[in-house]
Write a protein that holds these residues in place. Sequence first.
Motif, PDB file in Angstrom:
ATOM      1  N   TYR A  24       0.817  -1.223   0.000  1.00  0.00           N
ATOM      2  CA  TYR A  24       0.000   0.000   0.000  1.00  0.00           C
ATOM      3  C   TYR A  24       0.851   1.274   0.000  1.00  0.00           C
ATOM      4  O   TYR A  24       0.314   2.377  -0.078  1.00  0.00           O
ATOM      5  CB  TYR A  24      -0.908   0.050   1.233  1.00  0.00           C
ATOM      6  CG  TYR A  24      -1.929  -1.050   1.375  1.00  0.00           C
ATOM      7  CD1 TYR A  24      -2.292  -1.861   0.304  1.00  0.00           C
ATOM      8  CD2 TYR A  24      -2.560  -1.273   2.601  1.00  0.00           C
ATOM      9  CE1 TYR A  24      -3.244  -2.861   0.462  1.00  0.00           C
ATOM     10  CE2 TYR A  24      -3.517  -2.263   2.755  1.00  0.00           C
ATOM     11  CZ  TYR A  24      -3.852  -3.055   1.684  1.00  0.00           C
ATOM     12  OH  TYR A  24      -4.790  -4.040   1.844  1.00  0.00           O
ATOM     13  N   ASP A  38       3.258  -8.401   1.919  1.00  0.00           N
ATOM     14  CA  ASP A  38       2.129  -8.211   2.830  1.00  0.00           C
ATOM     15  C   ASP A  38       2.684  -8.165   4.255  1.00  0.00           C
ATOM     16  O   ASP A  38       3.899  -8.312   4.474  1.00  0.00           O
ATOM     17  CB  ASP A  38       1.054  -9.287   2.615  1.00  0.00           C
ATOM     18  CG  ASP A  38       1.492 -10.693   3.022  1.00  0.00           C
ATOM     19  OD1 ASP A  38       2.638 -10.863   3.495  1.00  0.00           O
ATOM     20  OD2 ASP A  38       0.684 -11.622   2.867  1.00  0.00           O
ATOM     21  N   TYR A 110      -4.890  -9.564  15.579  1.00  0.00           N
ATOM     22  CA  TYR A 110      -4.467  -9.203  14.223  1.00  0.00           C
ATOM     23  C   TYR A 110      -3.221  -8.332  14.348  1.00  0.00           C
ATOM     24  O   TYR A 110      -3.142  -7.469  15.236  1.00  0.00           O
ATOM     25  CB  TYR A 110      -5.623  -8.429  13.577  1.00  0.00           C
ATOM     26  CG  TYR A 110      -5.534  -8.189  12.090  1.00  0.00           C
ATOM     27  CD1 TYR A 110      -4.777  -8.989  11.249  1.00  0.00           C
ATOM     28  CD2 TYR A 110      -6.263  -7.141  11.520  1.00  0.00           C
ATOM     29  CE1 TYR A 110      -4.740  -8.751   9.882  1.00  0.00           C
ATOM     30  CE2 TYR A 110      -6.240  -6.903  10.157  1.00  0.00           C
ATOM     31  CZ  TYR A 110      -5.464  -7.706   9.343  1.00  0.00           C
ATOM     32  OH  TYR A 110      -5.425  -7.465   7.991  1.00  0.00           O
ATOM     33  N   THR A 126      -1.888 -12.586  10.753  1.00  0.00           N
ATOM     34  CA  THR A 126      -2.118 -11.607   9.690  1.00  0.00           C
ATOM     35  C   THR A 126      -3.254 -12.168   8.839  1.00  0.00           C
ATOM     36  O   THR A 126      -3.693 -13.315   9.043  1.00  0.00           O
ATOM     37  CB  THR A 126      -0.874 -11.377   8.804  1.00  0.00           C
ATOM     38  OG1 THR A 126      -0.690 -12.521   7.988  1.00  0.00           O
ATOM     39  CG2 THR A 126       0.370 -11.098   9.612  1.00  0.00           C
ATOM     40  N   SER A 127      -3.674 -11.404   7.837  1.00  0.00           N
ATOM     41  CA  SER A 127      -4.793 -11.886   7.024  1.00  0.00           C
ATOM     42  C   SER A 127      -4.394 -13.128   6.216  1.00  0.00           C
ATOM     43  O   SER A 127      -5.249 -13.892   5.811  1.00  0.00           O
ATOM     44  CB  SER A 127      -5.298 -10.778   6.103  1.00  0.00           C
ATOM     45  OG  SER A 127      -4.241 -10.275   5.330  1.00  0.00           O
ATOM     46  N   GLU A 198     -10.615  -7.697   5.169  1.00  0.00           N
ATOM     47  CA  GLU A 198     -10.999  -6.527   5.977  1.00  0.00           C
ATOM     48  C   GLU A 198     -12.265  -5.860   5.425  1.00  0.00           C
ATOM     49  O   GLU A 198     -12.818  -4.961   6.056  1.00  0.00           O
ATOM     50  CB  GLU A 198      -9.862  -5.493   6.014  1.00  0.00           C
ATOM     51  CG  GLU A 198      -8.676  -5.941   6.860  1.00  0.00           C
ATOM     52  CD  GLU A 198      -7.521  -4.954   6.813  1.00  0.00           C
ATOM     53  OE1 GLU A 198      -7.690  -3.826   6.332  1.00  0.00           O
ATOM     54  OE2 GLU A 198      -6.416  -5.326   7.245  1.00  0.00           O
TER      55      GLU A 198
HETATM   56  P1  13P Z   1      -2.047  -7.652   4.503  1.00  0.00           P
HETATM   57  O1  13P Z   1      -0.788  -7.022   4.085  1.00  0.00           O
HETATM   58  O2  13P Z   1      -1.790  -8.706   5.534  1.00  0.00           O
HETATM   59  O3  13P Z   1      -2.862  -8.179   3.385  1.00  0.00           O
HETATM   60  O4  13P Z   1      -2.910  -6.544   5.283  1.00  0.00           O
HETATM   61  C1  13P Z   1      -3.456  -5.449   4.710  1.00  0.00           C
HETATM   62  C2  13P Z   1      -3.456  -4.255   5.554  1.00  0.00           C
HETATM   63  O5  13P Z   1      -4.419  -3.629   5.785  1.00  0.00           O
HETATM   64  C3  13P Z   1      -2.223  -3.814   6.101  1.00  0.00           C
HETATM   65  O6  13P Z   1      -2.464  -2.663   6.768  1.00  0.00           O
END
Ligand code: 13P
Length: 308
Positions: A24, A38, A110, A126-127, A198
């Motif tokens: 991101y 990730d 989380y 984590t996810s 999420e």
């Molecule tokens: P991941 O990187 O585990 O998919 O999580 C997304 C997220 O929101 C990180 O802030």
Amino acid sequence: MMDKKEKLNELKRRHNAVILAHYYAPADVQEAADYIGDSFLLSQTAARLDNPVICFAGVRFMGESAKILCPDKTVLLPEAGADCPMAHMADPEEIAALRERVEDLAVVCYINSTAELKCCADVCVTSSNALKIVRSLPNKNICFIPDRHLGQHIAASLPEKRFFFFDGCCHVHTGITPEQVRAVRKAHPGIPVLAHPECRPEVLELADYIGSTSGIIGRASSCSAGELLICTEQGVLRELRKNCPGKTFYFPGENCVCPDMKQITLDKVIRSLETLSPEVTVSEEIRRKAWPPLARMLELGGRKESAQ
Ligand code: 13P
Ligand code: SF4
């Protein structure tokens, strides 16, 4: 006059530093990173690297996790104010009260959480590994903090367990609506929908695939569709385009942007390596309590690593 890339390389050499970036982070920051991934891959990578300086192009909980796992390293967060609002959305006192009341309870945290919240947990997730880890726990009762959506998503696959949730959620993913998803589907009939857990349940119900950012990128690469609807933060587009040059990606709206992640600009990354600040710090008392759940996650979550 050195360009930004040369400057970064010189600074990295000078400090034997490494740059870790989440998907991101802004595209030019991902471009400059040594590792992109990730949340799980980045914490694994931080834990195994020998570099004494880690510059974390992500939000505070990521830098804190690296510092908890590697207390002897200097961990830099190029913008001290880059914080994930969801990381604060649970209350240690309420968790302690639940522990008193409910027997055979595991508190699952989380990784998108403050170091203080991790201190309340038995294990972090984590996810990409939450389902695997929670399934492996012997406990009947699970208190999942702070993301209600991810918690509810994995609870649906574990009917043998009883779940307790807090009211946390990610404002970026929760901003994605089922109406937006349906509108893109109407304009592009048959388009597969790939969603991050999420997202709210009404969006996940419409998804063909639910997974972490790296899971979404992997599925987009492996599936045969030429057009895909991506329900997560738009920063993943750089990696998607890199991995699938012939495909077209749609997002449900203009609002799938995490303002905290976007605070990490390339200039701030350079400045942080020049000044070795802002540094992430975690008190020794908190670090000692937050380390076991994170270390347990690395142990139970499996190891998969790849450099850029
Ligand atoms: P991941 O990187 O585990 O998919 O999580 C997304 C997220 O929101 C990180 O802030
Ligand atoms: Fe937090 Fe959501 Fe931003 Fe991830 S995308 S850092 S969960 S606000």
